[in-house]
Design a protein around this motif. Structure first.
Motif, PDB file in Angstrom:
ATOM      1  N   CYS A 178       8.252  11.795 -33.594  1.00  0.00           N
ATOM      2  CA  CYS A 178       7.632  12.661 -34.606  1.00  0.00           C
ATOM      3  C   CYS A 178       6.207  12.204 -34.898  1.00  0.00           C
ATOM      4  CB  CYS A 178       8.479  12.676 -35.872  1.00  0.00           C
ATOM      5  SG  CYS A 178       8.731  11.067 -36.616  1.00  0.00           S
TER       6      CYS A 178
ATOM      7  N   CYS B 249       6.263   6.117 -35.434  1.00  0.00           N
ATOM      8  CA  CYS B 249       7.516   6.335 -36.176  1.00  0.00           C
ATOM      9  C   CYS B 249       8.335   5.041 -36.177  1.00  0.00           C
ATOM     10  CB  CYS B 249       8.329   7.446 -35.528  1.00  0.00           C
ATOM     11  SG  CYS B 249       9.973   7.616 -36.243  1.00  0.00           S
TER      12      CYS B 249
ATOM     13  N   CYS C  59      12.912  13.750 -32.754  1.00  0.00           N
ATOM     14  CA  CYS C  59      12.354  12.425 -32.541  1.00  0.00           C
ATOM     15  C   CYS C  59      13.467  11.502 -32.044  1.00  0.00           C
ATOM     16  CB  CYS C  59      11.783  11.937 -33.868  1.00  0.00           C
ATOM     17  SG  CYS C  59      11.221  10.234 -33.841  1.00  0.00           S
TER      18      CYS C  59
ATOM     19  N   CYS D 215      13.918   8.652 -35.011  1.00  0.00           N
ATOM     20  CA  CYS D 215      14.469   8.920 -36.343  1.00  0.00           C
ATOM     21  C   CYS D 215      15.241  10.235 -36.408  1.00  0.00           C
ATOM     22  CB  CYS D 215      13.360   8.912 -37.389  1.00  0.00           C
ATOM     23  SG  CYS D 215      12.306  10.374 -37.335  1.00  0.00           S
TER      24      CYS D 215
ATOM     25  N   ARG E 173      15.844   6.857 -42.899  1.00  0.00           N
ATOM     26  CA  ARG E 173      14.631   7.073 -42.122  1.00  0.00           C
ATOM     27  C   ARG E 173      13.513   6.222 -42.727  1.00  0.00           C
ATOM     28  NH1 ARG E 173      10.401  11.315 -42.078  1.00  0.00           N
ATOM     29  NH2 ARG E 173       9.596  11.344 -39.956  1.00  0.00           N
TER      30      ARG E 173
HETATM   31 ZN   LIG Z   1      10.506   9.876 -35.973  1.00  0.00          ZN
END
Ligand SMILES: [Zn+2]
Ligand SMILES: [Zn+2]
Length: 173
Positions: free
Chosen positions: A131, A135, A67, A70, A145
């Protein structure tokens, strides 16, 4: 390489071919790609036309990446369709190789599937894989995260620029 000689260069003759090939290196983009050597399932229809062979196909493979917000690993799948007209190399004058997208050359009636697959995969991939669509990424202060810890917060440090304003305001009062 896919052999088209069975079609006998007879316009209209066609064949369906299913095969699994190991993914070539660098199939995809840096942040999202088909792992090298992973199986790529190809379902192809090859059809002889006047000037060459029309290849219509579908490719399925696993994707691996991260991602961009993140940095969590992404496990996904890709399913792409493509179509390419491959011209007989002995019917095109030297120096007149096609430059159009979607047109390439046969070599001794063999189709090189790798560039077809590569173009189809790269075109289908998002440039900025995430992701989850929403996100929230990483905390700019500590790198946590945020999706794992939505309530996450820090004691608000007073920005020195605002600290000056606060002092002014106090003087007014
Ligand atoms: Zn992510
Ligand atoms: Zn934080």
């Amino acid at each position: 390489m896919l052999d088209t000689r069975e079609l006998g260069r007879r316009p209209g003759s066609q064949r369906e071919v299913s095969l699994t090939v190991p993914a070539p290196p660098d199939l995809g983009i840096e942040v999202l790609h088909v792992p090298e050597g992973a199986p790529v399932q190809l379902d192809l229809r090859i059809e002889a036309v006047m000037e060459g062979v029309l290849v219509t196909g579908e490719a399925q493979a696993a994707l691996e990446g991260e991602c961009v917000r993140c940095l969590e690993p992404i496990d996904d799948e890709i399913d792409v369709r493509f179509q390419e007209l491959c011209l007989y190399d002995d019917q095109v004058a030297p120096g007149e190789a096609p430059e159009d997208d979607g047109v390439s050359m046969l070599q001794d009636d063999l189709v090189d599937l790798e560039p077809l697959l590569r173009d189809a995969v790269v075109l289908a991939l998002p440039f900025q894989p995430v992701c989850e669509d929403d996100c929230p990424g990483l905390c700019v202060e500590c790198g946590a995260r945020l999706a794992d810890d939505p309530e996450h917060s820090h004691e608000a440090a007073i920005d020195p620029r605002w600290a000056g304003l606060t002092a002014l305001k106090q003087d007014e009062d």
